[in-house]
Design a protein around this motif. Structure first.
Motif, PDB file in Angstrom:
ATOM      1  N   ILE A   1      79.638  32.731  53.983  1.00 43.19           N
ATOM      2  CA  ILE A   1      80.548  32.107  55.150  1.00 43.19           C
ATOM      3  C   ILE A   1      79.692  31.291  55.784  1.00 43.19           C
ATOM      4  N   GLY A   2      78.351  31.921  56.303  1.00 42.40           N
ATOM      5  CA  GLY A   2      77.489  31.023  56.979  1.00 42.40           C
ATOM      6  C   GLY A   2      77.151  29.829  56.335  1.00 42.40           C
ATOM      7  N   LEU A   3      76.774  29.803  54.941  1.00 45.79           N
ATOM      8  CA  LEU A   3      76.320  28.687  54.526  1.00 45.79           C
ATOM      9  C   LEU A   3      77.371  27.420  54.360  1.00 45.79           C
TER      10      LEU A   3
ATOM     11  N   ILE B   1      78.538  11.768  45.551  1.00 40.57           N
ATOM     12  CA  ILE B   1      78.846  12.623  46.909  1.00 40.57           C
ATOM     13  C   ILE B   1      78.744  13.924  46.707  1.00 40.57           C
ATOM     14  N   MET B   2      79.242  14.555  45.637  1.00 41.87           N
ATOM     15  CA  MET B   2      78.912  16.056  45.343  1.00 41.87           C
ATOM     16  C   MET B   2      77.430  16.442  45.513  1.00 41.87           C
ATOM     17  N   GLY B   3      76.603  15.510  44.687  1.00 34.93           N
ATOM     18  CA  GLY B   3      75.354  15.801  44.465  1.00 34.93           C
ATOM     19  C   GLY B   3      74.617  15.633  46.024  1.00 34.93           C
ATOM     20  N   MET B   4      74.950  14.500  46.619  1.00 30.73           N
ATOM     21  CA  MET B   4      74.475  14.495  48.182  1.00 30.73           C
ATOM     22  C   MET B   4      74.768  15.660  49.008  1.00 30.73           C
ATOM     23  N   VAL B   5      75.931  16.229  49.042  1.00 30.10           N
ATOM     24  CA  VAL B   5      76.474  17.206  49.867  1.00 30.10           C
ATOM     25  C   VAL B   5      75.859  18.708  49.409  1.00 30.10           C
ATOM     26  N   LEU B   6      76.007  18.794  47.931  1.00 29.13           N
ATOM     27  CA  LEU B   6      75.507  20.239  47.400  1.00 29.13           C
ATOM     28  C   LEU B   6      74.020  20.148  47.518  1.00 29.13           C
ATOM     29  N   GLY B   7      73.339  18.900  47.538  1.00 25.55           N
ATOM     30  CA  GLY B   7      71.794  19.005  47.575  1.00 25.55           C
ATOM     31  C   GLY B   7      71.475  19.569  48.937  1.00 25.55           C
ATOM     32  N   GLU B   8      72.205  19.386  49.919  1.00 25.03           N
ATOM     33  CA  GLU B   8      71.812  20.075  51.315  1.00 25.03           C
ATOM     34  C   GLU B   8      71.599  21.655  51.099  1.00 25.03           C
ATOM     35  N   GLY B   9      72.809  22.053  50.488  1.00 27.44           N
ATOM     36  CA  GLY B   9      73.097  23.437  50.351  1.00 27.44           C
ATOM     37  C   GLY B   9      71.870  24.231  49.261  1.00 27.44           C
ATOM     38  N   VAL B  10      71.770  23.380  48.215  1.00 34.63           N
ATOM     39  CA  VAL B  10      70.561  23.863  47.300  1.00 34.63           C
ATOM     40  C   VAL B  10      69.378  23.753  47.922  1.00 34.63           C
ATOM     41  N   ARG B  11      69.072  23.160  48.652  1.00 33.00           N
ATOM     42  CA  ARG B  11      67.774  22.837  49.180  1.00 33.00           C
ATOM     43  C   ARG B  11      67.512  24.405  50.276  1.00 33.00           C
TER      44      ARG B  11
ATOM     45  N   LEU C   1      69.227  27.070  49.633  1.00 30.98           N
ATOM     46  CA  LEU C   1      69.323  28.379  48.987  1.00 30.98           C
ATOM     47  C   LEU C   1      67.819  28.292  48.120  1.00 30.98           C
ATOM     48  N   VAL C   2      67.426  27.424  47.697  1.00 28.60           N
ATOM     49  CA  VAL C   2      65.966  27.934  47.280  1.00 28.60           C
ATOM     50  C   VAL C   2      64.997  28.285  48.236  1.00 28.60           C
ATOM     51  N   ILE C   3      64.958  27.547  49.286  1.00 27.97           N
ATOM     52  CA  ILE C   3      64.102  28.243  50.399  1.00 27.97           C
ATOM     53  C   ILE C   3      64.688  29.908  50.585  1.00 27.97           C
ATOM     54  N   GLY C   4      65.727  30.029  50.714  1.00 28.37           N
ATOM     55  CA  GLY C   4      66.075  31.515  50.964  1.00 28.37           C
ATOM     56  C   GLY C   4      65.757  32.224  49.806  1.00 28.37           C
ATOM     57  N   VAL C   5      66.021  31.836  48.740  1.00 30.60           N
ATOM     58  CA  VAL C   5      65.666  32.685  47.352  1.00 30.60           C
ATOM     59  C   VAL C   5      64.030  32.871  47.243  1.00 30.60           C
ATOM     60  N   ALA C   6      63.194  31.805  47.717  1.00 22.83           N
ATOM     61  CA  ALA C   6      62.117  32.229  47.732  1.00 22.83           C
ATOM     62  C   ALA C   6      61.317  33.087  48.661  1.00 22.83           C
ATOM     63  N   LEU C   7      62.018  32.858  49.825  1.00 28.23           N
ATOM     64  CA  LEU C   7      61.565  34.144  50.801  1.00 28.23           C
ATOM     65  C   LEU C   7      62.289  35.498  50.439  1.00 28.23           C
TER      66      LEU C   7
ATOM     67  N   THR D   1      73.226  32.844  43.859  1.00 29.00           N
ATOM     68  CA  THR D   1      73.222  31.337  43.592  1.00 29.00           C
ATOM     69  C   THR D   1      74.730  30.853  43.236  1.00 29.00           C
ATOM     70  N   GLY D   2      75.370  31.641  42.497  1.00 29.69           N
ATOM     71  CA  GLY D   2      76.937  31.493  42.127  1.00 29.69           C
ATOM     72  C   GLY D   2      77.738  31.554  43.169  1.00 29.69           C
ATOM     73  N   THR D   3      77.431  32.551  44.109  1.00 34.32           N
ATOM     74  CA  THR D   3      78.182  32.798  45.332  1.00 34.32           C
ATOM     75  C   THR D   3      78.109  31.649  46.432  1.00 34.32           C
ATOM     76  N   MET D   4      76.653  31.148  46.481  1.00 29.39           N
ATOM     77  CA  MET D   4      76.561  30.245  47.470  1.00 29.39           C
ATOM     78  C   MET D   4      76.713  28.770  46.959  1.00 29.39           C
ATOM     79  N   LEU D   5      76.808  28.420  45.715  1.00 32.06           N
ATOM     80  CA  LEU D   5      77.140  27.200  45.341  1.00 32.06           C
ATOM     81  C   LEU D   5      78.662  27.211  45.408  1.00 32.06           C
TER      82      LEU D   5
END
Length: 804
Positions: A695-697, A725-735, A737-743, A778-782
């Motif tokens: 919900i936060g994402l 457009i999907m790639g542009m908006v999703l890219g922010e979320g993926v970025r 997500l990647v940082i969150g997973v790395a931590l 990842t699936g949930t957040m995507l």
């Protein structure tokens, strides 16, 4: 402050959606955290219910292998008489008794045999009748008993006329002289005790130093600390080891608080871990609410700018948002107490303590304080940063047209991104450890044991020492009952043993191995030792690796023999034939010859590291203990055997009950039910944490998309496709997500290592589960990102440009 509170209530009333979501999130987060802490409080923090309970201690005998061994009578009596640190010193022995009531079948009940000063040390006296007086524990005194409040209510309906009533315990008449108050109940210390009788000091009691079966409870003198008592006991232990090296060499003494004495390190670690993980879920909720507060503060930036322009200082500017956060937190905390009460009732009904279901988890002052602190800290956690940012808004910038894209807006957005990254990292760690524990618990309950509990009947019998005082009588009874059990129709294998490998096959005892260098006293190798009848290995389906099993023709006076497991043979005779080798216990002179080697067996419910992997079996006919377990393998279900087994035992002794008679698998599942409760608790916390993070994402990506509406409109007007457009908006979320997973991955791995070291017998899954958890996250957040991204692709360029 009062004006801030009034303003906070008005603002929250204007945003009923936000207020409802925030209150429910906090109520669930604080409620489940408080409920988990209630368990920690009940098991680790709540003291025993006796006067000046902080001065009550237990003294354990220690060895290299264990820190909680019981005492031999001669040793502990001498300790009590010589130690100056204690104002009171009492002995007790937990035992089972055969209760015979008129017109009813014999029943096994739990009880304590105590020395006469037991109640004086606890400073608890019966609510009805009297307690024990000096001399009541001498052999020439009459048989008397004090009953607990639970036994009084359960068996006698609270009848005051129970005083003077006679009951049969172990076929002997005992007169009830007192009823203890409810305040005596301390199931974590005394178990489900019902009858308390004097510990008779038989002839030789004060000089017997080999049979260790007694525990002690003592009261520290005023002004004496636990450390001082431990120092004195260390001196006494050294003296006993010098004076009686054969019995006490290598042993020590350890003093601990009474309320700390019945939980091992594994249980403590897991209990604190559960509390920590539930607080992690609450932390995720606070981060999400902080993100929502940032958005609300951004929407009110002009209001804060006006206040700043009129001379408001930072404290005055922060006050309204902090007040809102604290109001939300206190309302959520109040509802959280209701959630905790409901959860405690549900959990308490299913908790298994001392083989009994049901345990009280009250909301005492510690729990209420915990809920209050959780509420206040939660309010600060999700309110402080947004309030600080709002108070720091530049008045000139905020009052400009289009201020939503000013520096303050970027600061708000940066904070929201940091918060969502923290949520994602915590969610991965929480979901990961919950899944790891859940899968591990499943694997643990179905892992190969080296024996087969499925389809096995089990029942437990205790032979009273007053009627079976010597080996010959016990041996005759065991032989007779074994013959009757084997004759039950459908029974293929009938066996007796001191124990089944559910938690331990027997006590751990130091060994001397013939041909090996003589070890230093107290540093001998140890092995778990149990006594079994000849059909034990066939009944449990334990494989024979070498040699032979015990012969049915074996007699008590034949040369002592033993069977060891593979780990034992490999430890002392690697690559050699162990058959014919000899071992003996360190405190015994007679050697036992190895006649067979069987497979290693694991304990069905023991999750911590066993004291030893070495296992040694002795023939029951050469040991004849006064307690034994019945194990039957038959063509019918174990539950159907219970009546026939009870009848077979009653035919030999009508006063002997068969306790917990039935399916061994059902017994194991019941003993593992607390693990299942932990798994459910973790699953709830992990699911809530995952949903809150999603919900936060979703909120962050939605706001990013709204802020870039004009940019998106221009791109669409210039011919950008759906996928662009999907790639542009999703890219922010993926970025994010990647940082969150790395931590989150290092946090999960650290928790996994901690759990593995705490419960090494639980086979935690490998990296495949981490990959699965990352995929789920990842699936949930995507999905959470896709919804606002899809909505962004439907922006009308004309309307977007006109809005700007």
């Amino acid at each position: 402050m009062l004006s801030d509170l009034k303003y906070a209530f008005r603002q929250l009333a204007k945003s009923p959606g936000f207020t409802t979501v925030a209150v429910l999130t906090l109520a669930l987060g604080i409620g489940f955290s408080t409920s988990t802490f209630s368990t920690t409080n009940a098991f680790l923090l709540r003291d025993v219910p006796y006067p000046e309970s902080g001065r009550l201690v237990r003294v354990f005998r220690t060895s290299r292998q264990s820190l909680t061994r019981p005492h031999a009578p001669g040793n502990i009596m001498e300790i009590g008489e010589t130690a100056a640190s204690f104002s009171g010193f009492a002995l007790y022995n937990e035992d089972n008794y055969a209760l015979g009531e008129p017109g009813q079948s014999a029943e096994q009940v739990s009880g304590l045999a105590v020395t006469a000063d037991f109640f004086n040390v606890l400073r608890v006296q019966p609510a009805l009748g009297r307690g024990f007086a000096a001399g009541d524990d001498q052999p020439d005194k009459g048989r008397i008993a004090v009953i607990t409040h639970r036994a009084w209510m359960r068996r006698y309906g609270g009848d005051p006329g129970v005083i003077g009533r006679t009951v049969r315990l172990n076929s002997q008449p005992f007169t009830i002289i007192g009823v203890l108050p409810p305040a005596f109940e301390a199931p974590l210390v005394w178990g489900p005790s019902e009858f308390i009788i004097p510990q008779i000091q038989f002839p030789g009691f004060r000089t017997q130093r080999t049979n260790a079966f007694l525990h002690c409870v003592a009261r520290l003198k005023p002004g004496v600390s636990l450390h001082q008592a431990q120092a004195e006991l260390g001196t006494i232990a050294t003296r006993l080891a010098k004076e009686y090296p054969k019995e006490n060499g290598g042993d020590g003494l350890r003093v601990v608080k009474l309320h700390d004495s019945n939980l091992d390190g594994t249980s403590r670690s897991l209990t604190w871990l559960m509390t920590g993980l539930s607080l992690t879920m609450l932390l995720i909720a606070c981060a999400n609410l902080a993100s929502l507060q940032v958005a609300r503060a951004l929407g009110r930036s002009r209001d804060f700018a006006v206040r700043a322009a009129l001379g408001g200082n930072r404290r005055q500017l922060m006050g309204p948002l902090l007040a809102e956060s604290m109001v939300l937190a206190l309302i959520g905390g109040s509802l959280g107490l209701l959630v905790a009460s409901w959860s405690n009732n549900a959990v308490g009904r299913f908790l298994i303590i001392n083989n009994e279901a049901g345990f009280s988890l009250p909301l005492d002052w510690r729990v209420v304080v915990f809920a209050l602190l959780s509420s206040l800290l939660s309010g600060l956690a999700f309110g402080l940063a947004p309030a600080w940012l709002a108070a720091g808004a530049r008045a000139a910038e905020a009052l400009k047209e289009g201020s939503r894209s000013a520096t303050a807006s970027r600061s708000h957005q940066r904070l929201k991104c940091i918060l969502i990254v923290g949520e994602l990292a915590l969610a991965l760690a929480l979901v990961g450890i919950a899944a790891s524990f859940g899968v591990g618990a499943k694997l643990f309950s179905h892992r190969p044991l080296g024996w087969q509990p499925d389809g096995l009947f089990a029942g437990y019998v205790v032979l009273p020492m007053n009627r079976y005082p010597d080996d010959a009588r016990r041996r005759d009874f065991q032989r007779a009952v074994l013959d009757r059990l084997a004759a039950i129709p459908g029974v293929k294998h009938a066996a007796l043993s001191t124990n089944l490998p559910v938690y331990a096959i027997g006590g751990a005892r130091p060994l001397i191995v013939e041909g090996q260098p003589a070890p230093e006293r107290g540093r001998e190798p140890i092995a778990e030792s149990g006594s079994v009848s000849s059909d034990f290995f066939a009944a449990l389906q334990i494989s024979l690796k070498q040699g032979a099993l015990f012969s049915t023709a074996l007699k008590a006076d034949d040369p002592p023999v033993a069977i060891v497991n593979e780990a034992f043979a490999q430890r002392f005779w690697p690559g050699e034939n162990p058959i014919g080798r000899r071992v003996r216990f360190a405190d015994r002179e007679r050697w036992m010859q190895i006649v067979g080697v069987v497979g290693n067996v694991r304990m069905a419910v023991r999750a911590d590291e066993p004291e030893t992997r070495l296992q040694l079996y002795r023939p029951l006919v050469q040991t004849s203990p006064n307690y034994f377990t019945i194990a039957l393998r038959a063509d019918m279900s174990p539950e159907m055997l219970a009546p026939a087994v009870r009848q077979a035992v009653a035919a030999l002794d009508a006063d002997l009950p068969v306790a917990r008679a039935g399916s061994l698998r059902a017994e194991i599942d019941r003993m593992l039910s607390n693990v299942n409760l932990m798994t459910i608790n973790l699953g709830i916390s992990a699911t809530m944490g995952l949903l809150i993070a999603a919900i936060g994402l979703f909120g962050v990506i939605s706001q990013l998309a709204i802020q870039r509406t004009r940019d998106i409109g221009v791109r669409i007007a210039l011919g950008a496709h759906y996928r662009d457009i999907m790639g542009m908006v999703l890219g922010e979320g993926v970025r994010l997500l990647v940082i969150g997973v790395a931590l989150g991955v290092p946090a999960f791995l650290a928790l996994n290592i901690f759990v593995q070291r705490t419960i090494p017998e639980v086979p935690l899954p490998g990296l495949w589960l981490l990959a699965t958890n990352i995929a789920v996250l990842t699936g949930t957040m995507l999905l959470a990102c896709w919804l606002p991204a899809h909505r962004a692709t439907r922006v009308n360029p004309v309307e977007a440009l006109r809005a700007e």
